[in-house]
Design a protein around this motif. Structure first.
Motif, PDB file in Angstrom:
ATOM      1  N   GLN A 332      53.320  55.530  46.330  1.00  8.24           N
ATOM      2  CA  GLN A 332      54.004  54.398  45.711  1.00  8.24           C
ATOM      3  C   GLN A 332      53.887  53.135  46.567  1.00  8.24           C
ATOM      4  N   ILE A 333      54.039  53.302  47.884  1.00  9.82           N
ATOM      5  CA  ILE A 333      53.911  52.154  48.785  1.00  9.82           C
ATOM      6  C   ILE A 333      52.504  51.570  48.708  1.00  9.82           C
ATOM      7  N   LYS A 334      51.507  52.457  48.660  1.00 13.17           N
ATOM      8  CA  LYS A 334      50.119  51.994  48.585  1.00 13.17           C
ATOM      9  C   LYS A 334      49.866  51.212  47.300  1.00 13.17           C
ATOM     10  N   LYS A 335      50.401  51.709  46.182  1.00 17.11           N
ATOM     11  CA  LYS A 335      50.244  51.001  44.915  1.00 17.11           C
ATOM     12  C   LYS A 335      50.828  49.592  45.003  1.00 17.11           C
ATOM     13  N   LEU A 336      52.012  49.483  45.604  1.00 15.96           N
ATOM     14  CA  LEU A 336      52.655  48.175  45.739  1.00 15.96           C
ATOM     15  C   LEU A 336      51.848  47.245  46.640  1.00 15.96           C
ATOM     16  N   LEU A 337      51.336  47.785  47.762  1.00  8.97           N
ATOM     17  CA  LEU A 337      50.557  46.969  48.688  1.00  8.97           C
ATOM     18  C   LEU A 337      49.243  46.506  48.064  1.00  8.97           C
ATOM     19  N   LEU A 338      48.581  47.405  47.346  1.00  3.80           N
ATOM     20  CA  LEU A 338      47.324  47.029  46.690  1.00  3.80           C
ATOM     21  C   LEU A 338      47.567  46.022  45.577  1.00  3.80           C
ATOM     22  N   ALA A 339      48.673  46.209  44.837  1.00  2.83           N
ATOM     23  CA  ALA A 339      49.011  45.259  43.770  1.00  2.83           C
ATOM     24  C   ALA A 339      49.321  43.880  44.363  1.00  2.83           C
ATOM     25  N   LYS A 340      50.067  43.867  45.463  1.00  4.25           N
ATOM     26  CA  LYS A 340      50.379  42.606  46.144  1.00  4.25           C
ATOM     27  C   LYS A 340      49.108  41.940  46.646  1.00  4.25           C
ATOM     28  N   ASN A 341      48.194  42.742  47.181  1.00  3.79           N
ATOM     29  CA  ASN A 341      46.930  42.206  47.683  1.00  3.79           C
ATOM     30  C   ASN A 341      46.090  41.620  46.553  1.00  3.79           C
ATOM     31  N   ASP A 342      46.072  42.318  45.406  1.00  5.95           N
ATOM     32  CA  ASP A 342      45.324  41.816  44.247  1.00  5.95           C
ATOM     33  C   ASP A 342      45.929  40.517  43.715  1.00  5.95           C
TER      34      ASP A 342
END
Length: 538
Positions: A332-342
Motif C-alpha cells: 500500500q505504501i508503495k502504491k501511494l509513493l508511486l502515485a505521488k511520483n506520477d
C-alpha cells in the motif's frame, strides 16, 4: 536529481547562498526549456538570485571569481561543471557523474569552451524549506521508545549487535527504492559511483544503479522486484526480532533468519550474474545489500549458532504474521509513493506547458485591450513601466494572496513595475458601509503618504480583517470630494467594461487570462518586463 541542477546547487552552496533544494529542482524541471541553462537562469531569477551567462575566452580565466560554473569539453559527461579555484589550481566537479579532478590552468584551458555562468550573492535568500521539526521530534520519540523496549528485553549483547545489520540493510534498500522514484540523494550518488573509473573521460553517472535496479530484461524481475524483496526482508527482520524477543523466542528467530538467508543464496547468485553478464554494470547499493546478507550469515554462524530444531510452529506463525503484515503494508505504501511520483511528473509536464511564455502571451493578448482610468493608488509614478492593474474587494478572501504577491513583486522589482488598485463601490447608497470607509481611508493613505504606508495598511487588513483595530490605527480625516471623484470614475469604468468579479488583473490593459491563475504571474514577470511590444500604444 539531474546533473545541471546538482551542479547549480553545489555552486550556490560554494557561494553561501541558501535555497530550498527540492523546490529549486521542482521549479527548474517545470521550466519549458528544461534541462537547458536558460531553465536554471530563470529559476534562479524566480528565487530572486541575480545571474548571467558570459562568454569568457581561455585567456581570461584568471580574471574569474574563485567559484563558477563553466562549460567544459569532457566526453561522456554533462558539459557544465562547478569550478573552484584554490592556490592557482582548479578543481572541477560534476555532481551527478561524481567527477572531481584538480587541474592546472593549462589543463583547464585545453578543455575550455568559452562559457561561464555566475550568480550574485547580494542578499540572503529566504530559505523556503518546510519546517519538519514536529516530524523529527515524533521520529525521535518513536526511535527512543523502540530502542528502550528492545534494549530492556535483551540480556544478550549479540542480539543487540545483530539488529545493526537489518537497519543498515533497510537504509540501503530504501535508498535503492529512491532510484525507482528518481529521487536519489547525493550520498547514494557517491555510493553508486564507487565502481567508477579514475579516468576523467570514462567516469559515468550513477546510471549503473539505475540500470540494475530499474531493469526488467528478465521477466522474473518484473514480478520479483529487488527493492521490494530487500525492503520487506529487512523490515521483517527488524520487527521480527523486536516482537519475538518479547515472547523469548530469540533462538527460533535466529534459526529462521539463518534458514531464510540460506534460501536467498540463489537470488544473490542470480543478481550477481545479472549484473555481470546481462546488464554488464555493477550496482554498488545492490552489492552492499548482498554483503549485508553475507555478514548476517557469518554473524549467525560464529556467534549464535543455529539449529533447525529450534524452529517450531509458534515461531513460524509469529514471524509469518509479521512478514505478511509488512508485505501488505509495503504494497500500500508503495502504491501511494508511486502515485505521488506520477502526479509530480504530470505536474512538472503540465507546468512546462503552462509556463511557456509564448502560450501565455498569446492568451493574454487574445482579448481586447482595455483603457484603464488614472489611479493615484499606484506604486510608481513612472510611465515606462509594466502596468499591473487589479480590481479588488477588501472583504473578498480571494483577494488576499494576489495582493500579497503584487506587493512582493513591488519589493523585488521596484519602479520597473507599477501596481494600481481599483475598487467598484456604489457611492449612491444612503448609508455609508464599513467597506466604503475602509476603501476611502486606503485611498487617502496613498494620496497623503508613500506607497509603503498604503501597502502596510492594506496587508494589515488582509492579514487580520479587524475593523476595531484597523480604523483607529489608519483612519484619518480626508477630502471627501477628491476621494469620491476617484472612486466614482473607477465605478463607471467597471460598469462600462462589465467588471464585477474580484480579483481581476490587467497587464498593460490586457485582462489576465482566465485559464491561468494569478498566483503564477511571477513565472512570467521577467519576460513581461522585457516584452516591449506590450507597451506599444498603451
Amino acid at each position: 536529481m539531474p546533473d545541471i541542477i546538482r551542479t547549480t546547487i553545489g555552486y550556490l552552496a560554494a557561494q553561501k547562498i541558501k535555497i530550498d533544494k527540492n523546490e529549486f529542482a521542482f521549479q527548474c524541471k517545470s521550466h519549458p526549456d528544461y534541462p537547458s541553462l536558460l531553465a536554471v537562469s530563470d529559476t534562479l531569477k524566480f528565487f530572486r538570485i541575480n545571474n548571467g551567462a558570459l562568454v569568457v575566452n581561455s585567456s581570461e580565466i584568471e580574471l574569474l571569481p574563485d567559484a563558477f560554473i563553466a562549460k567544459l569539453k569532457i566526453e561522456k559527461s554533462n558539459p557544465f561543471f562547478l569550478v573552484v579555484k584554490k592556490n592557482k589550481l582548479y578543481t572541477i566537479k560534476n555532481k551527478e557523474s561524481n567527477i572531481v579532478k584538480v587541474l592546472s590552468l593549462e589543463e583547464l584551458k585545453s578543455i575550455w569552451q568559452d562559457m561561464v555562468f555566475l550568480v550574485e550573492n547580494e542578499k540572503q535568500i529566504e530559505d523556503t524549506s518546510s519546517n519538519n521539526a514536529p516530524s523529527y521530534f515524533l521520529n525521535f520519540i518513536f526511535g527512543s521508545l523502540f530502542v528502550y523496549i528492545f534494549y530492556t528485553s535483551h540480556s544478550n549483547i549479540w542480539d543487540l549487535i545483530f539488529m545493526v545489520f537489518p537497519i543498515i540493510g533497510m537504509i540501503l534498500s530504501v535508498g535503492a527504492f529512491k532510484f525507482v522514484l528518481n529521487s536519489e540523494s547525493e550520498f547514494l550518488s557517491k555510493l553508486c559511483n564507487l565502481t567508477g573509473t579514475s579516468d576523467l573521460s570514462e567516469q559515468n553517472s550513477n546510471s549503473s544503479c539505475n540500470t540494475v535496479i530499474r531493469s526488467s530484461k528478465w521477466k522474473i524481475f518484473e514480478k520479483l522486484n529487488f527493492t521490494d524483496l530487500s525492503i520487506t526482508f529487512f523490515s521483517s527482520q527488524i520487527m521480527g526480532l523486536f516482537f519475538m524477543s518479547l515472547y523469548n523466542l530469540q533462538a527460533q528467530y535466529f534459526s529462521i533468519q539463518f534458514s531464510l538467508i540460506l534460501l536467498s543464496t540463489p537470488m544473490i547468485i542470480i543478481s550477481l550474474y545479472y549484473q555481470k553478464f546481462i546488464i554488464k554494470s555493477w550496482c554498488s547499493i545492490c552489492i552492499a545489500i548482498i554483503l549485508t546478507l553475507i555478514t548476517e550469515m557469518l554473524f549467525l554462524t560464529i556467534f549464535n549458532g543455529f539449529s533447525l530444531l529450534n524452529i517450531n510452529f509458534d515461531g513460524l506463525a509469529i514471524y509469518g504474521l509479521i512478514h505478511i503484515s509488512i508485505l501488505l503494508i509495503w504494497s500500500q505504501i508503495k502504491k501511494l509513493l508511486l502515485a505521488k511520483n506520477d502526479l509530480e511528473k504530470q505536474e512538472i509536464t503540465s507546468n512546462r506547458l503552462k509556463r511557456n511564455y509564448s502560450l501565455f502571451r498569446s492568451a493574454l493578448t487574445d482579448a481586447k485591450r482595455i483603457k484603464v482610468p488614472y489611479n493615484p493608488i499606484c506604486s510608481s509614478n513612472l510611465d515606462d513601466t509594466l502596468n499591473l492593474d487589479i480590481l479588488i474587494n477588501p472583504y473578498c478572501r480571494y483577494c488576499k494572496e494576489p495582493t500579497k504577491m503584487l506587493e512582493k513583486l513591488i519589493a523585488d522589482y521596484g519602479d520597473r513595475i507599477k501596481v494600481s488598485y481599483y475598487h467598484n463601490i456604489d457611492l449612491d447608497t444612503t448609508s455609508i458601509s464599513n467597506m466604503q470607509k475602509l476603501v476611502k481611508n486606503l485611498l487617502n493613505l496613498r494620496l497623503t503618504n508613500k506607497h509603503i504606508t498604503f501597502s502596510n495598511a492594506l496587508i494589515d487588513w488582509f492579514e487580520n480583517k479587524d475593523e476595531n483595530s484597523w480604523f483607529p490605527k489608519y483612519a484619518k480625516e480626508f477630502d471627501e470630494t477628491v476621494v469620491n471623484s476617484i472612486l466614482e470614475s473607477q465605478r463607471i469604468w467597471c460598469k462600462e467594461n462589465k467588471l464585477g468579479l474580484t480579483p481581476t488583473l490587467f497587464i498593460n490593459g490586457y485582462q489576465y487570462p482566465n485559464i491561468y491563475e494569478i498566483k503564477d504571474l511571477p513565472y512570467y514577470i521577467n519576460e513581461l518586463l522585457d516584452d516591449n511590444s506590450l507597451k506599444n500604444d498603451f
